[in-house]
Design a protein around this motif. Structure first.
Motif, short mmCIF file in Angstrom:
data_model
loop_
_atom_site.label_atom_id
_atom_site.label_comp_id
_atom_site.label_asym_id
_atom_site.label_seq_id
_atom_site.Cartn_x
_atom_site.Cartn_y
_atom_site.Cartn_z
N TYR A 64 25.35 -43.85 22.28
CA TYR A 64 25.32 -45.15 21.58
C TYR A 64 26.58 -45.95 21.88
O TYR A 64 26.56 -47.17 21.96
N PRO A 97 22.19 -56.09 32.36
CA PRO A 97 22.60 -57.48 32.32
C PRO A 97 21.94 -58.25 31.17
O PRO A 97 22.43 -59.30 30.77
N TYR A 98 20.85 -57.73 30.64
CA TYR A 98 20.11 -58.51 29.65
C TYR A 98 19.87 -57.76 28.35
O TYR A 98 19.51 -58.33 27.35
N LEU A 99 20.05 -56.46 28.35
CA LEU A 99 19.72 -55.70 27.15
C LEU A 99 20.91 -54.87 26.67
O LEU A 99 21.59 -54.24 27.46
N GLU A 100 21.11 -54.87 25.38
CA GLU A 100 22.20 -54.09 24.81
C GLU A 100 21.78 -52.64 24.60
O GLU A 100 22.61 -51.76 24.48
N THR A 101 20.49 -52.40 24.54
CA THR A 101 20.03 -51.10 24.08
C THR A 101 19.74 -50.11 25.19
O THR A 101 19.35 -49.00 24.93
N LYS A 125 19.45 -50.28 35.26
CA LYS A 125 18.47 -49.43 35.93
C LYS A 125 19.17 -48.59 36.99
O LYS A 125 20.05 -49.08 37.70
N ALA A 167 12.25 -41.58 33.42
CA ALA A 167 12.69 -42.92 33.05
C ALA A 167 13.66 -43.38 34.12
O ALA A 167 14.10 -42.60 34.94
N SER A 168 13.99 -44.65 34.11
CA SER A 168 14.92 -45.11 35.13
C SER A 168 16.21 -45.61 34.52
O SER A 168 17.04 -46.19 35.19
N GLN A 179 18.34 -44.99 27.17
CA GLN A 179 18.29 -45.91 26.04
C GLN A 179 19.13 -45.36 24.90
O GLN A 179 19.21 -44.15 24.72
N ILE A 180 19.73 -46.26 24.15
CA ILE A 180 20.50 -45.79 23.00
C ILE A 180 19.58 -45.68 21.79
O ILE A 180 18.50 -46.27 21.75
N GLY A 181 19.99 -44.88 20.83
CA GLY A 181 19.24 -44.79 19.58
C GLY A 181 17.96 -43.98 19.68
O GLY A 181 17.09 -44.10 18.83
#
Lengths: 352, 356
Positions: free
Chosen positions: A153, A163-167, A171, A263-264, A267-269
């Motif tokens: 996290y 570049p676009y997602l915090e979570t 890639k 997955a590529s 993800q956090i959380g």
């Protein structure tokens, strides 16, 4: 020995059949036709080469976590921290993959090795605490799960943010991915990746360690009876640490297979459910490497066929999840079945 | 063991071959499918809102509907469920949430004869460069305007005191709710004679959308510090906050929650007919989903477009009925909403000098 394996195999099959029956009852209770349900479940997992590939891809992390749990079990340890070890391995593999621009032949093995080491480290801590201070490994490995969870996290948004997602992380590049074009093409666009072959290799190596080496013998001896093993001159403390490290390393590889294969990105959380499913896989597989392999493939089939069953019947996804959970539950109770089996045999013998 | 195991595999393969014989495709009727995001179908939020819109379409437009729940939240999990829907004949697929962005990017090429609606995101290859193909519609909402209206209504109703904010993950849509809410409070304080304060310590992102227990704890801490109302844009975390508010309200304490995404009034009901939900900052997700199905039915599917639902087209705002807001507050709020619609008031979707 031969007899014993046979028995375990029969027990596992009985457990699976019972699980399927229980699932069928649940389907009937909710007003669905179980035959139709299972028909679509199996089709969903196997009806095209792409789906076969996806079934194997779903099974891959389960093979690793199942092996991890089974291996620790053989030394009398309950490694419930496979989820955290997966995360640690996945994070390390992702970090390596995103940090260096090396050619694939160097980068990919480095990433996989990194995952292995990170997982081993995550297993080492509970192992050391157990051997040195007798801290129960269940407690400490669960805590390690959360340490891994929150480390991801913190690290992913801080250093590997997309570049676009915090979570989620960026890639993974093609050079660091276990997914390779020829395999994806062979299975017409499925998510199967090199992780599957790594998993098969791991099964072979672990089977070898357990059955053919002194280390395996010692580990098993500690598992059967720690005190007796010590009396026989086996250093059980050292073996506990080694066992947890190997177990963690396997789960860490599972993390690599999941995060840079299936997955590529990472993800956090999300605590990977494969970590806990690994326990059921290990139980169904009777803690033997090849047993784990087939149990994992079976679970992979259930998980990946489920969606198609939902789509083709009126079974809602929540019921489908319960059905899968029921099958897993029954499949994991092979110990109970073993007892019934023994009693039945005794009874039959008595009747003679 | 190995040999025996092979037997098992062979049995499975034989079974698979045996069952892959007959396969009937559905009729020509439109079949609308949905893949859920993380969380359940009754999350009182995104999944539920989308599904309600699709269900309504199912009843009113006579289309077949179905939703699937992926096993995880990776692109692979999403693609598998989209494939399942497609193979089962559901060729109009609605996906709620930004997490579907990369999956839809692939799906729109892989399943060219299917149509996709992506709510709250735009398809891209993982680089943020949106590519909306002819068979896809991407829908956005102006969360900041919705949060703004909730801020106005809250300020007007409470008149003075402290409020708080609990967010899920610190991601743009949630942040916009927060920023809009703060601007709403500021606007009300400056122009409508209220005196509401929002301290930085009471603006918290929990970090997930499903940790109900943490939501309850955070809410308890805020209420203990004297916060009167908390705006929760946090999915399941918000459910925890609502539970906390309910148990306090039952004990006679006056605390409120401002709901999010859908009208959460019914979630906050306690003691028969009272509710802790002051109002809700809505995104009219159900309407958006329904509109898209209807457009497809009418042959007017706006493929290739990116649509924004905001105040000007009634896509965001507070619910029509707010039993916990007085008549006067509702009238005043409606006036502000009209100004927002006409463009007289502008709400920024950037942080600027706001809290977090």
């Amino acid at each position: 020995m031969k007899m014993e394996l046979n028995k375990e195999y029969v027990l596992a099959l009985i457990a699976v059949v019972l699980g399927l029956l229980a699932g069928a009852i649940l389907m009937m209770l909710t007003g669905n036709n179980p035959l139709q349900g299972y028909y679509f479940l199996i089709r969903g997992g196997l009806m095209s080469i792409e789906r076969v590939g996806n079934t194997l891809a779903t099974a891959t992390p389960l093979i690793f976590t199942g092996l991890a749990v089974a291996f620790a079990f053989r030394t009398g340890l309950f490694n419930i921290g496979a989820a955290g070890q997966m995360l640690a391995g996945g994070l390390c593999a992702t970090a390596i993959g995103l940090s260096f621009a090396w050619p694939k032949v160097i980068l990919l093995p480095t990433a996989v090795l990194g995952a292995l080491i990170a997982g081993a480290l995550w297993g080492f801590v509970p192992g050391y605490l157990k051997s040195r201070f007798n801290v129960h490994e269940v407690v400490s490995s669960i805590m390690m799960n959360w340490i891994a969870y929150w480390t991801v996290y913190y690290v992913v948004p801080g250093y590997f943010k997309g570049p676009y997602l915090e979570t989620e992380s960026r890639k993974i590049t093609e050079a660091a991915s276990l997914k390779v074009a020829w395999l994806t093409k062979m299975f017409s666009g499925s998510y199967i990746n090199l992780g599957f072959f790594l998993a098969v290799l791991a099964v072979i190596v672990i089977a070898f360690i357990l059955n053919k080496t002194t280390l395996g013998y010692e580990l098993k001896a500690v598992g059967f009876n720690r005190h007796a093993a010590e009396y026989a001159g086996i250093r059980s403390n050292r073996n506990i640490v080694i066992s947890m490290m190997i177990s963690g390393a396997l789960a860490g590889l599972g993390g690599a297979a999941f995060y840079i294969g299936y997955a590529s990105n990472i993800q956090i959380g999300v605590m990977p459910s494969q970590g806990f499913d690994g326990i059921a896989v290990s139980l169904l597989g009777a803690n033997s490497p090849w047993g784990v392999f087939f149990a994992a493939v079976f679970f992979g089939l259930l998980h990946s066929g489920k969606g198609f069953m939902n789509a083709m019947t009126n079974i809602p996804p929540e019921i489908a999840d319960s059905i899968i959970a029921t099958i897993i539950y029954f499949a994991a109770t092979s110990i109970l079945i073993e007892r019934c089996w023994d009693r039945l045999k005794k009874y039959l013998r008595g009747a003679k | 063991m190995l040999k025996k195991g092979m037997g098992l595999i062979i049995v499975l393969v034989v079974l698979a071959v045996a069952v892959s014989g007959c396969f009937t495709k559905g009729g020509t009727n439109l079949k609308v499918g949905m893949v859920t995001d993380a969380g359940t179908i009754d999350d009182k939020s995104f999944n539920q809102g989308t599904w309600e819109g699709i269900k309504r379409a199912g009843e009113e437009l006579k289309v077949e509907t179905k939703y699937l729940k992926p096993g995880g939240t990776t692109e692979a999990d999403y693609m598998k469920e989209i494939g399942n829907l497609y193979d089962a004949g559901y060729k109009f697929i609605v996906c709620p949430g930004f997490k579907f962005e990369t999956a839809i990017y692939q799906a729109q090429d892989k399943y060219k004869d299917a149509k996709f609606v992506l709510i709250d995101g735009s398809p891209h290859a993982g680089d943020g460069k949106a590519v909306v193909k002819e068979n896809t519609v991407s829908i956005f909402f102006a969360e900041h305007e919705s949060g703004f209206m909730a801020g106005i209504a809250t300020a007007l109703q409470l008149k003075e005191g402290e409020v708080g904010f609990i967010g899920g993950m610190e991601i743009p849509p949630v942040q916009r709710f927060n920023w809009g809410f703060q601007q709403g409070i500021q606007y009300a304080n400056a122009n409508l004679g209220t005196n509401i304060s929002l301290k930085a310590e009471n603006v918290i992102y929990q970090g997930s959308f499903d940790n109900v227990a943490a939501g309850q704890q955070l809410a308890a801490q805020m209420y203990d510090k004297g916060v009167k109302a908390i705006f929760c844009a946090a999915g399941g975390v918000g459910v925890g906050a609502i539970n906390e508010a309910k148990s306090r309200a039952k004990a006679g304490q006056q605390v409120w929650v401002i709901g999010v995404d859908v009208d959460q009034y019914s979630e906050g009901i306690y003691d028969g007919n009272k509710s802790v939900i002051l109002t809700s900052a809505m995104k009219k997700i159900a309407q958006a989903a329904f509109d898209m199905v209807q457009a497809e039915k009418d042959g007017k599917f706006p493929g290739g477009q990116t649509l924004t639902f905001d105040a000007s087209n009634n896509g965001v705002g507070i619910p029509d009925e707010n039993p916990n807001l007085s008549e006067e507050v509702q009238t005043k709020t409606a006036e502000v909403f009209e100004k927002l619609q006409s463009g007289e008031i502008k709400v920024s979707d950037q942080r600027g000098n706001l809290i977090k």
